[in-house]
Design an enzyme around this catalytic site. Structure first.
Site, short mmCIF file in Angstrom:
data_model
loop_
_atom_site.label_atom_id
_atom_site.label_comp_id
_atom_site.label_asym_id
_atom_site.label_seq_id
_atom_site.Cartn_x
_atom_site.Cartn_y
_atom_site.Cartn_z
N TYR A 141 4.33 -7.88 11.86
CA TYR A 141 3.80 -9.02 11.98
C TYR A 141 4.12 -9.44 13.54
O TYR A 141 3.24 -10.16 14.26
CB TYR A 141 4.47 -10.25 11.33
CG TYR A 141 4.00 -10.20 9.86
CD1 TYR A 141 3.19 -9.47 9.48
CD2 TYR A 141 4.67 -11.20 8.97
CE1 TYR A 141 2.71 -9.34 8.10
CE2 TYR A 141 4.17 -11.25 7.62
CZ TYR A 141 3.22 -10.24 7.13
OH TYR A 141 3.04 -10.14 5.89
N LYS A 191 11.63 1.24 2.43
CA LYS A 191 11.19 2.58 2.17
C LYS A 191 11.61 3.70 2.99
O LYS A 191 10.87 4.43 3.51
CB LYS A 191 9.49 2.18 2.35
CG LYS A 191 8.55 3.28 1.84
CD LYS A 191 8.73 3.14 0.40
CE LYS A 191 7.72 4.24 -0.26
NZ LYS A 191 7.80 4.13 -1.84
N ASP A 223 8.70 -0.37 -3.90
CA ASP A 223 7.82 -0.13 -5.09
C ASP A 223 8.56 -0.38 -6.29
O ASP A 223 8.09 -0.89 -7.33
CB ASP A 223 7.26 1.18 -4.89
CG ASP A 223 7.68 2.34 -4.28
OD1 ASP A 223 9.07 2.21 -4.03
OD2 ASP A 223 7.19 3.66 -4.49
N ASP A 247 7.52 -10.88 2.17
CA ASP A 247 6.15 -12.02 2.23
C ASP A 247 5.58 -11.46 1.06
O ASP A 247 5.28 -12.36 0.06
CB ASP A 247 5.30 -11.44 3.00
CG ASP A 247 4.28 -12.58 3.51
OD1 ASP A 247 4.03 -13.29 2.58
OD2 ASP A 247 3.32 -12.47 4.42
N ASP A 251 6.26 -13.66 -3.02
CA ASP A 251 5.21 -14.28 -3.69
C ASP A 251 4.95 -13.70 -5.13
O ASP A 251 4.87 -14.60 -6.10
CB ASP A 251 3.69 -13.87 -2.86
CG ASP A 251 3.46 -14.88 -1.91
OD1 ASP A 251 4.43 -15.81 -1.52
OD2 ASP A 251 2.50 -14.88 -1.38
#
Length: 369
Positions: A141, A191, A223, A247, A251
């Site tokens: 970001y 990751k 994942d 992020d 959610d």
């Protein structure tokens, strides 16, 4: 306690849910003799309409001069045609960077009273209580270079995921410190089998973890973490993630609670804390009195805890939220099984404020005895 709180209602349902959070804060101030001074300013689409900027200078100055910022939501489809740097969401990103908060805390709690609102089976979600600690000022970001170049079908877009040891270490220490007060377990998400940034993340978190021998540390690929959040959320205590992963995962964690409207957040680490519900502006339900204010009210509780050091008052608000839910009151988004009384946004705010007062009365009577 004196607190100067900047109120940024924002767009869509932001004004509705923020008003109820402020109502509860006013109740706390009255009950405990605190002085909370509220200053309302513009941000997002509301600011663009009046000033042409998603983050006016007057807003930023007020935020930096205060003790805490309580935000509703930003975003409106009417501004989608503007360049990204001029849209409502740009104001929020600029504000986060200016305030300097690098750790975003997002609790995800399964309440027994609304277990049926979760798409997960009750036996899976029940008892889950997760604190997601998301790094907020790094990663894709904010990394440079970034941009979109070219035209006529030959465009190239670039975003850069960048982290330093210092970036990772400071947010990791927030997660470990939080775990010491909870279940004493940190799950660090990365990751590392693919990304060099994740390899540095894992090595740095492992090193920091040695300073907290009372906390168990595990590493999990993002994942796999996404799968376990849905299949076995009770395995998690504190979940530590970089910006993009946090992020997405936070959610996803809304499935545990039954609704994004239940999630509050705190952004800490800078000079001024920023507190906001996780949900968006939801313009399709704005001004209909059906928005869920629990997340905004939970954010107000976190404001008292992290910016005011008012642990007891924060606990009272969180207990009041659970009390109202246990009493059978719901907003539309968490009334999936048709049970309970479906209340309006303002009714929920009033009920939580009343419950806070009752909890304070009981505590006072107990100590008097």
């Amino acid at each position: 306690m004196k607190l100067k709180i900047t109120i940024l209602e924002g767009d869509g349902i932001g004004p509705e849910v923020t008003r109820e959070a402020v109502r509860v804060l006013r109740t706390i101030a009255m009950l405990h003799g605190h002085e909370f001074n509220f200053e309302q300013k513009l941000i997002g689409g509301a600011a663009i309409r009046q000033t042409g900027s998603p983050l006016p200078t007057a807003t930023l100055d007020a935020c930096l001069a205060g003790d805490a910022v309580l935000l509703g939501a930003v975003g409106s489809p009417e501004f989608d045609s503007l360049p990204p740097s001029e849209r409502p969401e740009a104001g929020l990103l600029l504000l986060r960077r200016a305030l300097g908060g690098y750790a975003n805390l997002r609790p995800a709690i399964s309440y027994d009273a609304i277990a049926a609102a979760s798409p997960l089976r009750p036996e899976i979600a029940r008892g889950a209580n997760i604190l997601i600690v998301r790094e907020l000022l790094g990663g894709l970001y904010f990394g440079e270079p970034r941009g979109l170049w070219g035209e006529n079908g030959n465009s190239v877009a670039v975003n850069t995921m960048s982290y330093s040891v210092a970036d990772i270490e400071r947010v990791a220490r927030v997660a470990f410190a939080a775990a010491l007060k909870r279940g004493k377990k940190v799950t660090s998400v990365d990751k590392a089998n693919v990304l060099e940034t994740s390899q540095l993340w894992r090595a740095t978190v492992s090193r920091v973890g040695r300073d907290y021998p009372g906390v168990t540390l595990e590493h999990l690929y993002v994942d796999a973490c996404a799968m376990h959040l849905i299949t076995n959320p009770r395995r998690f205590d504190v979940l530590l993630t970089e910006n993009l992963f946090g992020d997405i995962l936070s959610d996803e964690a809304a499935a545990i609670t039954g609704s994004l409207g239940m999630l509050g957040s705190a952004t800490i680490g800078g000079d001024v804390g920023l507190y906001e519900p996780v949900h968006g502006s939801a313009p399709d339900i704005a001004e209909r009195g059906i928005a869920n204010p629990f997340g905004a009210i939970a954010s107000a509780a976190m404001l008292l805890r992290y910016s005011g050091g008012l642990e007891r008052e924060a606990d009272d608000i969180e207990e009041a939220i659970q009390f109202v839910l246990n009493a059978g009151y719901r907003t539309r988004d968490i009334s999936a099984d048709g049970s309970g009384y479906v209340a309006t946004t303002s009714e929920i705010g009033e009920l939580v404020a009343e419950a806070v007062a009752e909890i304070a009365d009981v505590r006072h009577a107990y100590h008097a005895v």
